[in-house]
Write a protein that holds these residues in place. Structure first.
Motif: not given
Length: 172
Positions: A43-48, A102-111, A62-74
């Motif tokens: 049930p997982e998707v891996t992205m770059a 992330g969640d493959a189902a949520a990703t595929l639903a957005g697509v 120096v950028v020591k850390a970069f933490d993000a949340r990714v959203s598709l279609e809100g």
């Protein structure tokens, strides 16, 4: 005479403290973003997430850390982080790649929603960047991804498809 010496010492200490603090750093700015699906293994998707950042400072950072949340279609679909620190030259740009899971189902639903509507898919990458000195800056990057084609393939590591996209970036 002792009073002058004491005042001189206090002023010297105050000036040294100000010099040690240095100039206040400005936040690096995201000037380019590209999200790639690396693997879908339900049930997982891996992205770059390939980012280009601009350092507006007159000094290397120096950028020591970069933490993000990714959203598709809100809808939030993944979290991402920087694997290793990145040094950015003064007044220049540098590239970095965030690893996202992330969640493959949520990703595929957005697509699917974007494909069904015939319009570009909206995305948002938001979170915090932390510099080597501990300074934190929030960031948000929004854009659209125009879906070009969907190719049915069997990926050697288990993905059932490969999604080919063309990005259409927007600054925010």
């Amino acid at each position: 005479m002792k009073l002058r010496a004491a005042v001189a010492v206090v002023l010297a200490v105050a000036l040294a403290a100000c010099a040690a603090m240095g100039p206040k750093l400005a936040a690096p700015e995201i000037v380019g973003a590209n999200v790639r699906v690396v693997q879908v293994n339900l049930p997982e998707v891996t992205m770059a997430i390939d980012l280009t950042l601009s350092n507006p400072n007159a000094v290397e950072i120096v950028v020591k850390a970069f933490d993000a949340r990714v959203s598709l279609e809100g809808e939030r679909i993944a979290t991402a982080s920087l694997a290793a620190p990145v040094t950015m030259p003064a007044n220049a740009t540098a590239g970095m790649t965030l690893s996202a899971r992330g969640d493959a189902a949520a990703t595929l639903a957005g697509v699917g929603r974007a494909l069904g509507s015939g319009r570009a898919m909206r995305y948002e990458i938001a979170g915090d960047v932390t510099l080597g000195d501990g300074t934190r800056f929030p960031f948000v990057r929004r854009g659209e991804i125009a879906l070009v084609q969907h190719l049915p393939l069997r990926h050697p590591v288990g993905a059932d498809f490969v999604l080919v996209v063309q990005k259409v970036d927007q600054r925010s």
